[in-house]
Design an enzyme around this catalytic site. Structure first.
Site, mmCIF file in Angstrom:
data_model
loop_
_atom_site.group_PDB
_atom_site.id
_atom_site.type_symbol
_atom_site.label_atom_id
_atom_site.label_comp_id
_atom_site.label_asym_id
_atom_site.label_seq_id
_atom_site.Cartn_x
_atom_site.Cartn_y
_atom_site.Cartn_z
ATOM 1 N N ALA A 14 9.718 0.791 2.149
ATOM 2 C CA ALA A 14 10.892 1.212 1.379
ATOM 3 C C ALA A 14 10.592 2.292 0.352
ATOM 4 O O ALA A 14 11.518 2.916 -0.182
ATOM 5 C CB ALA A 14 11.535 0.009 0.685
ATOM 6 N N LEU A 46 5.684 -10.448 0.488
ATOM 7 C CA LEU A 46 4.355 -10.707 1.056
ATOM 8 C C LEU A 46 3.388 -11.355 0.073
ATOM 9 O O LEU A 46 2.225 -11.569 0.409
ATOM 10 C CB LEU A 46 3.763 -9.403 1.597
ATOM 11 C CG LEU A 46 4.471 -8.829 2.828
ATOM 12 C CD1 LEU A 46 3.829 -7.511 3.242
ATOM 13 C CD2 LEU A 46 4.443 -9.819 3.983
ATOM 14 N N SER A 115 -7.936 2.152 -1.805
ATOM 15 C CA SER A 115 -7.714 3.095 -2.903
ATOM 16 C C SER A 115 -9.051 3.603 -3.407
ATOM 17 O O SER A 115 -10.065 2.892 -3.305
ATOM 18 C CB SER A 115 -6.975 2.406 -4.052
ATOM 19 O OG SER A 115 -6.923 3.230 -5.197
ATOM 20 N N TYR A 157 -6.148 -4.708 -9.915
ATOM 21 C CA TYR A 157 -5.869 -3.702 -8.887
ATOM 22 C C TYR A 157 -7.150 -3.187 -8.260
ATOM 23 O O TYR A 157 -7.307 -3.209 -7.029
ATOM 24 C CB TYR A 157 -5.078 -2.548 -9.500
ATOM 25 C CG TYR A 157 -4.836 -1.401 -8.543
ATOM 26 C CD1 TYR A 157 -4.008 -1.560 -7.439
ATOM 27 C CD2 TYR A 157 -5.420 -0.155 -8.742
ATOM 28 C CE1 TYR A 157 -3.774 -0.516 -6.556
ATOM 29 C CE2 TYR A 157 -5.194 0.899 -7.864
ATOM 30 C CZ TYR A 157 -4.371 0.712 -6.778
ATOM 31 O OH TYR A 157 -4.151 1.745 -5.902
ATOM 32 N N LYS A 161 -8.470 -3.893 -4.310
ATOM 33 C CA LYS A 161 -8.684 -2.811 -3.354
ATOM 34 C C LYS A 161 -10.144 -2.775 -2.881
ATOM 35 O O LYS A 161 -10.415 -2.457 -1.715
ATOM 36 C CB LYS A 161 -8.282 -1.473 -3.977
ATOM 37 C CG LYS A 161 -6.777 -1.329 -4.191
ATOM 38 C CD LYS A 161 -5.994 -1.420 -2.885
ATOM 39 C CE LYS A 161 -4.529 -1.060 -3.067
ATOM 40 N NZ LYS A 161 -3.759 -1.126 -1.802
#
Length: 263
Positions: A14, A46, A115, A157, A161
């Site tokens: 989206a 999710l 990332s 974060y 990753k």
């Protein structure tokens, strides 16, 4: 339009990289099943077991049981617990849950989005929970980190990753993936100009700070269509031999940060 239409599943479809990827695939005449929290084919969360199960059931239904490409793009960068849940466990649920559908394709491909933040500091306890513990344990540690404030919470974060990139490296050569003829890889973008990074690049001060944290000598931050181009190639028929690669599409951040310590 491609001579043979392929069916792709794109999570995070989206907005951002996921949206750009879904749009590019559709422009090439491919069939895309988008997954996100809103405004796409399958609306699920999710971060939850229910959402992951529903995604697999709905993809199976919409695809007729055969998927040619799975692109696990959905992710968050906010210093919150949900970032750990979607970036790692949501991605793994997507890849592992849809792998049986990939095995029925003549040319299956799978790609995740890691990332360049995977090169930044990680929290050892959270990384260990991702790799060796349970989701409950990982989310408990993420809760502690998030509770310490956003500066500490950001490590959720980078850790998620890094864990995802390591999972790709470990699993791609396995019998379940390479042995089944499924190239599994990831991309590791630098700073991408999406709604997720809008606040970071909104001011000159923010851009300067970001450049210090994420050096991108080749052109600086870029639009999501740049990452989409690479994702589409990696999930296409042409990519038949890349296995377990985490490709840094980052304007040079990896080369600046790690230099020739890896090759």
């Amino acid at each position: 339009m491609s001579a043979t239409t392929r069916t792709y599943v794109v999570t995070g479809a989206a907005s951002g990289i996921g949206k750009a990827t879904a749009e590019l695939l559709r422009s090439q005449g491919q069939t895309v099943i988008g997954v996100d929290l809103h405004d796409t084919d399958i609306t699920v969360d999710l971060t939850t077991d229910e959402g992951r199960t529903t995604m697999i059931d709905r993809v199976t239904e919409l695809s007729g049981g055969v998927v040619d490409g799975v692109l696990a793009v959905a992710g968050l960068s906010a210093p919150i617990v949900a970032t750990a849940a979607v970036n790692y466990y949501g991605a793994l649920a997507t890849l592992e849950g849809l792998r049986p559908l990939l095995t029925k394709s003549d040319a299956p491909r799978a790609v995740a989005v890691a990332s360049m933040a995977s090169l930044q500091p990680a929290d050892d306890a959270l990384l260990d929970a991702f790799e060796h513990g349970t989701e409950e344990q990982a989310l408990a540690r993420a809760t502690e980190l998030a509770g310490a404030g956003p500066e500490v919470g950001y490590i959720i974060y980078s850790t998620s990753k890094r864990a995802l990139a390591k999972w790709i490296r470990r699993n791609a050569p396995s019998p379940e993936w390479a042995g089944a003829g499924i190239p599994l890889n990831a991309i590791a973008p630098g700073v991408v100009l999406t709604p997720m990074t809008a606040d970071l690049v909104a001011t000159e001060e923010g851009r300067k700070q970001l450049t210090e944290q994420v050096p991108m000598p080749l052109g600086g931050p870029f639009g999501p269509e740049v990452a989409a181009d690479l994702l589409v190639w990696l999930s296409g028929v042409e990519n038949s031999r890349l296995c377990g690669q985490v490709i840094f599409i980052d304007g040079g951040s990896d080369a600046v940060i790690r230099g020739d310590s890896t090759w």
